[in-house]
Design a protein around this motif. Structure first.
Motif, PDB file in Angstrom:
ATOM      1  N   ALA A 115      89.926  -2.764  38.171  1.00 14.53           N
ATOM      2  CA  ALA A 115      90.123  -2.917  39.476  1.00 14.53           C
ATOM      3  C   ALA A 115      91.227  -3.958  40.275  1.00 14.53           C
ATOM      4  O   ALA A 115      91.937  -3.401  41.135  1.00 14.53           O
ATOM      5  CB  ALA A 115      88.926  -2.742  40.151  1.00 14.53           C
ATOM      6  N   LEU A 116      91.086  -5.116  39.662  1.00 15.39           N
ATOM      7  CA  LEU A 116      91.797  -6.148  40.195  1.00 15.39           C
ATOM      8  C   LEU A 116      93.368  -5.949  39.916  1.00 15.39           C
ATOM      9  O   LEU A 116      94.240  -5.907  40.763  1.00 15.39           O
ATOM     10  CB  LEU A 116      91.320  -7.539  39.625  1.00 15.39           C
ATOM     11  N   TRP A 117      93.524  -5.484  38.537  1.00 25.00           N
ATOM     12  CA  TRP A 117      94.964  -5.243  38.326  1.00 25.00           C
ATOM     13  C   TRP A 117      95.314  -3.807  38.890  1.00 25.00           C
ATOM     14  O   TRP A 117      96.598  -3.739  39.448  1.00 25.00           O
ATOM     15  CB  TRP A 117      94.823  -4.903  36.650  1.00 25.00           C
ATOM     16  N   GLN A 118      94.538  -2.904  39.061  1.00 22.23           N
ATOM     17  CA  GLN A 118      95.065  -1.718  39.420  1.00 22.23           C
ATOM     18  C   GLN A 118      95.404  -2.011  41.170  1.00 22.23           C
ATOM     19  O   GLN A 118      96.463  -1.757  41.682  1.00 22.23           O
ATOM     20  CB  GLN A 118      93.932  -0.545  39.988  1.00 22.23           C
ATOM     21  N   HIS A 119      94.599  -2.862  41.816  1.00 25.54           N
ATOM     22  CA  HIS A 119      95.099  -3.228  43.333  1.00 25.54           C
ATOM     23  C   HIS A 119      96.193  -3.886  43.433  1.00 25.54           C
ATOM     24  O   HIS A 119      97.102  -3.562  44.065  1.00 25.54           O
ATOM     25  CB  HIS A 119      93.964  -4.101  43.889  1.00 25.54           C
ATOM     26  N   ALA A 120      96.630  -4.788  42.344  1.00 25.41           N
ATOM     27  CA  ALA A 120      97.811  -5.594  42.375  1.00 25.41           C
ATOM     28  C   ALA A 120      98.893  -4.691  41.814  1.00 25.41           C
ATOM     29  O   ALA A 120      99.981  -4.641  42.541  1.00 25.41           O
ATOM     30  CB  ALA A 120      97.691  -6.647  41.331  1.00 25.41           C
ATOM     31  N   ALA A 121      98.630  -3.867  41.114  1.00 26.35           N
ATOM     32  CA  ALA A 121      99.750  -2.763  40.630  1.00 26.35           C
ATOM     33  C   ALA A 121     100.185  -1.790  41.766  1.00 26.35           C
ATOM     34  O   ALA A 121     101.199  -1.493  41.831  1.00 26.35           O
ATOM     35  CB  ALA A 121      99.061  -1.942  39.414  1.00 26.35           C
ATOM     36  N   ASP A 122      99.162  -1.471  42.777  1.00 29.51           N
ATOM     37  CA  ASP A 122      99.393  -0.543  43.801  1.00 29.51           C
ATOM     38  C   ASP A 122     100.209  -1.111  44.701  1.00 29.51           C
ATOM     39  O   ASP A 122     101.111  -0.422  45.206  1.00 29.51           O
ATOM     40  CB  ASP A 122      98.054  -0.275  44.595  1.00 29.51           C
ATOM     41  N   THR A 123     100.542  -2.520  44.837  1.00 30.32           N
ATOM     42  CA  THR A 123     101.706  -3.023  45.466  1.00 30.32           C
ATOM     43  C   THR A 123     102.970  -3.112  44.874  1.00 30.32           C
ATOM     44  O   THR A 123     103.763  -3.350  45.572  1.00 30.32           O
ATOM     45  CB  THR A 123     101.255  -4.543  45.823  1.00 30.32           C
ATOM     46  N   GLY A 124     103.121  -2.564  43.571  1.00 30.32           N
ATOM     47  CA  GLY A 124     104.264  -2.450  42.773  1.00 30.32           C
ATOM     48  C   GLY A 124     104.700  -3.720  42.299  1.00 30.32           C
ATOM     49  O   GLY A 124     105.974  -3.843  41.753  1.00 30.32           O
ATOM     50  N   ASP A 125     103.893  -4.673  41.794  1.00 25.52           N
ATOM     51  CA  ASP A 125     104.214  -5.770  41.311  1.00 25.52           C
ATOM     52  C   ASP A 125     104.248  -5.621  39.778  1.00 25.52           C
ATOM     53  O   ASP A 125     103.460  -4.940  39.321  1.00 25.52           O
ATOM     54  CB  ASP A 125     102.822  -6.885  41.652  1.00 25.52           C
ATOM     55  N   ILE A 126     105.509  -5.921  39.452  1.00 25.72           N
ATOM     56  CA  ILE A 126     105.916  -5.644  37.842  1.00 25.72           C
ATOM     57  C   ILE A 126     104.739  -6.353  36.975  1.00 25.72           C
ATOM     58  O   ILE A 126     104.536  -5.742  36.158  1.00 25.72           O
ATOM     59  CB  ILE A 126     107.365  -6.212  37.599  1.00 25.72           C
TER      60      ILE A 126
END
Length: 163
Positions: A115-126
């Motif tokens: 969930a933490l990775w998903q939240h960060a990935a949702d911002t488009g962070d590579i």
């Protein structure tokens, strides 16, 4: 007898043996409570108030981030409860905070890592896209990691899209 069973002697012993920095935080907390503050004491309140309980000599012995250093030293082997991780997923301040907390959750085997990775990935962070793809791949989640990896490569300019 009740006070003994509740651990009162152990608590008093820990208080008596506390470092001056820890005792300053405890004094700030005790005073805040006895003067009417509710039981949820904000960290910033304690950190800023604790400074007033230190002498100039004690203050000179402290480094920046002394409360964090004390917490790191005394809590390094303690995994926070699920409620901490739930709050981190929804309230970490930045993408970098989500990524750092994900790595900590992953190392501790907490389910919150995805969930933490998903939240960060949702911002488009590579970095987060790569990290989430690696976690999906390592966990055996079929299909999704490949799509995410291609999206990350395209967003990073390493390959041309669309697919």
């Amino acid at each position: 007898m009740t006070q003994y069973l509740a651990g009162r002697p152990a608590l008093i012993d820990r208080y008596d043996k506390a470092s001056f920095a820890a005792r300053a935080v405890l004094h700030a907390a005790m005073d805040a409570r006895r003067l009417g503050h509710g039981p949820a004491l904000p960290r910033l309140l304690l950190e800023q108030a604790a400074a007033g309980y230190l002498t100039d000599e004690q203050w000179d012995l402290l480094t920046d981030g002394w409360l964090e250093q004390h917490g790191t030293r005394t809590r390094r082997l303690i995994c926070p409860p699920a409620g901490f991780w739930d709050a981190a997923v929804g309230h970490a301040a930045t993408t970098s905070d989500h990524i750092a907390l994900d790595q900590a959750a992953h190392l501790r085997g907490r389910r919150h890592a995805f969930a933490l990775w998903q939240h960060a990935a949702d911002t488009g962070d590579i970095r987060a896209l790569w990290g989430l793809a690696r976690q999906w791949l390592a966990s055996g989640v079929d299909g999704r990691w490949g799509d995410l990896l291609r999206y990350g490569l395209e967003a990073d300019g390493r390959i041309a899209g669309p697919w």
